[in-house]
Scaffold this active site. Structure first.
Site, short mmCIF file in Angstrom:
data_model
loop_
_atom_site.label_atom_id
_atom_site.label_comp_id
_atom_site.label_asym_id
_atom_site.label_seq_id
_atom_site.Cartn_x
_atom_site.Cartn_y
_atom_site.Cartn_z
N ASN A 120 -5.38 -18.21 -0.05
CA ASN A 120 -6.56 -18.60 0.73
C ASN A 120 -6.18 -19.82 1.56
O ASN A 120 -5.11 -20.39 1.38
CB ASN A 120 -7.73 -18.91 -0.22
N ASP A 158 -2.03 -14.56 -6.80
CA ASP A 158 -1.71 -16.01 -6.79
C ASP A 158 -1.79 -16.61 -8.19
O ASP A 158 -0.99 -17.47 -8.54
CB ASP A 158 -2.68 -16.77 -5.88
N HIS A 189 3.76 -18.65 1.35
CA HIS A 189 2.31 -18.74 1.16
C HIS A 189 1.59 -18.30 2.44
O HIS A 189 1.81 -18.87 3.50
CB HIS A 189 1.89 -20.17 0.79
P1 ADP Z 1 -5.88 -10.61 -1.45
O1 ADP Z 1 -6.75 -11.84 -1.41
O2 ADP Z 1 -4.94 -10.55 -0.32
O3 ADP Z 1 -6.71 -9.36 -1.61
P2 ADP Z 1 -5.18 -10.62 -4.30
O4 ADP Z 1 -4.28 -11.62 -4.93
O5 ADP Z 1 -6.63 -10.67 -4.64
O6 ADP Z 1 -4.94 -10.79 -2.73
O7 ADP Z 1 -4.65 -9.17 -4.61
C1 ADP Z 1 -3.47 -8.69 -4.05
C2 ADP Z 1 -2.89 -7.59 -4.92
O8 ADP Z 1 -2.30 -8.18 -6.07
C3 ADP Z 1 -3.90 -6.55 -5.42
O9 ADP Z 1 -3.48 -5.25 -4.98
C4 ADP Z 1 -3.80 -6.65 -6.95
O10 ADP Z 1 -3.86 -5.37 -7.58
C5 ADP Z 1 -2.44 -7.27 -7.16
N1 ADP Z 1 -2.29 -8.04 -8.40
C6 ADP Z 1 -3.16 -8.91 -8.96
N2 ADP Z 1 -2.64 -9.46 -10.08
C7 ADP Z 1 -1.39 -8.92 -10.22
C8 ADP Z 1 -0.32 -9.09 -11.18
N3 ADP Z 1 -0.43 -9.91 -12.21
N4 ADP Z 1 0.82 -8.37 -10.98
C9 ADP Z 1 0.95 -7.51 -9.96
N5 ADP Z 1 -0.02 -7.32 -9.05
C10 ADP Z 1 -1.17 -8.01 -9.16
NA NA Z 2 -4.51 -13.75 -3.98
NA NA Z 3 -6.00 -13.86 -0.74
#
Ligand code: ADP
Ligand code: NA
Ligand code: NA
Length: 245
Positions: free
Chosen positions: A53, A63, A111
């Protein structure tokens, strides 16, 4: 540089598999279904993309997994310090050396904010091209072009597929297009790459399109009219990319 796409969500992984053409078979891209914490080191120098973000907090989604993997709350403080605690616009990429937080061949964090804050998704289903495809393309493109030169593997999760709220088929298609164009930079002219990006995003503008592209498309067996009329929401990537790429 190779790309490693990793996601805990199987639907993300299967949409990648569908959209990557021959890149998986050729070994340029590999797919991993699972959580970051089960990542296995293999001796290749890595950078990892954090779909964050605009304020650098690492409290959710991938993240949070990154934060836990690289040292917890102290790591979040380090990242925010490196971002100078200031606002970073969506799609801007900041390369942060992991330094003492590095582990398992990871050297840099890339990032990139995909949201300002996670309060409300920017995606609007009445305009998927500009609120979905375009932003995910831009995030992926910036990640690919910002990775430091010594990066052997760039680890990327689903981008905008979590809190950012872009539908998985939309986000994965835009990611696949950016990755396929990235690997075509050695094969196609810069003019044709640029034209393809315009067409993907719905910004076809005659004066910016070089006439040489017509002949190059013919040579590469890409149909010119299909390219100019392309709509990422309804048309297949394979219809505008050279066969075999
Ligand atoms: P954005 O804000 O860009 O949507 P997110 O971090 O919310 O980013 O999600 C991005 C991707 O990370 C999603 O497809 C989610 O399934 C994946 N994700 C979340 N946690 C994990 C993890 N621990 N390991 C692998 N993938 C993950
Ligand atoms: Na994220
Ligand atoms: Na994000």
């Amino acid at each position: 540089m190779r790309v490693v796409l990793v996601d805990i969500n199987v639907s993300v992984v299967s949409h990648w598999a569908k959209g990557l053409g021959t890149l998986v078979r050729s070994g340029k891209v590999s797919l991993q279904h699972g959580s970051l914490e089960y990542f296995k080191p293999n001796g290749m120098l890595k950078s990892i993309v954090s779909p964050g973000n605009s304020f650098g907090f690492l409290g959710g989604g991938f993240d949070l997994a990154i934060q836990e993997y690289f040292g917890g709350a102290l790591f979040e403080r380090y990242v925010r310090y490196k971002l100078m605690h200031s606002y970073v616009p969506v799609t801007n990429c900041t390369v942060i050396p992991l330094e003492q937080f590095g582990r398992d061949d990871f050297q840099y964090l890339l990032h990139i904010p995909t949201v300002v804050t996670p309060v409300v998704p920017d995606f609007d289903r009445r305009d998927p091209v500009h609120t979905g495809y375009r932003i995910v393309f831009d995030v992926t493109w910036n990640a690919l072009h910002s990775a430091p030169g010594d990066t052997e593997q760039l680890v990327i999760p689903g981008l905008c597929t979590g809190y950012a709220g872009v539908p998985i088929p939309v986000a994965c298609k835009a990611m696949c297009f950016a990755i396929r164009l990235f690997y075509l930079e050695k094969t196609l002219s810069q003019d044709l790459i640029n034209t393809m990006i315009m067409c993907f995003m719905g910004y076809q503008y005659g004066p910016f399109i070089s006439e040489d592209c017509v002949a190059e498309c013919e040579k590469m067996r890409v149909d010119w009219d299909t390219l100019l009329g392309f709509n990422p929401h309804t048309d297949e990537l394979d219809s505008i990319l050279p066969p075999g790429h």
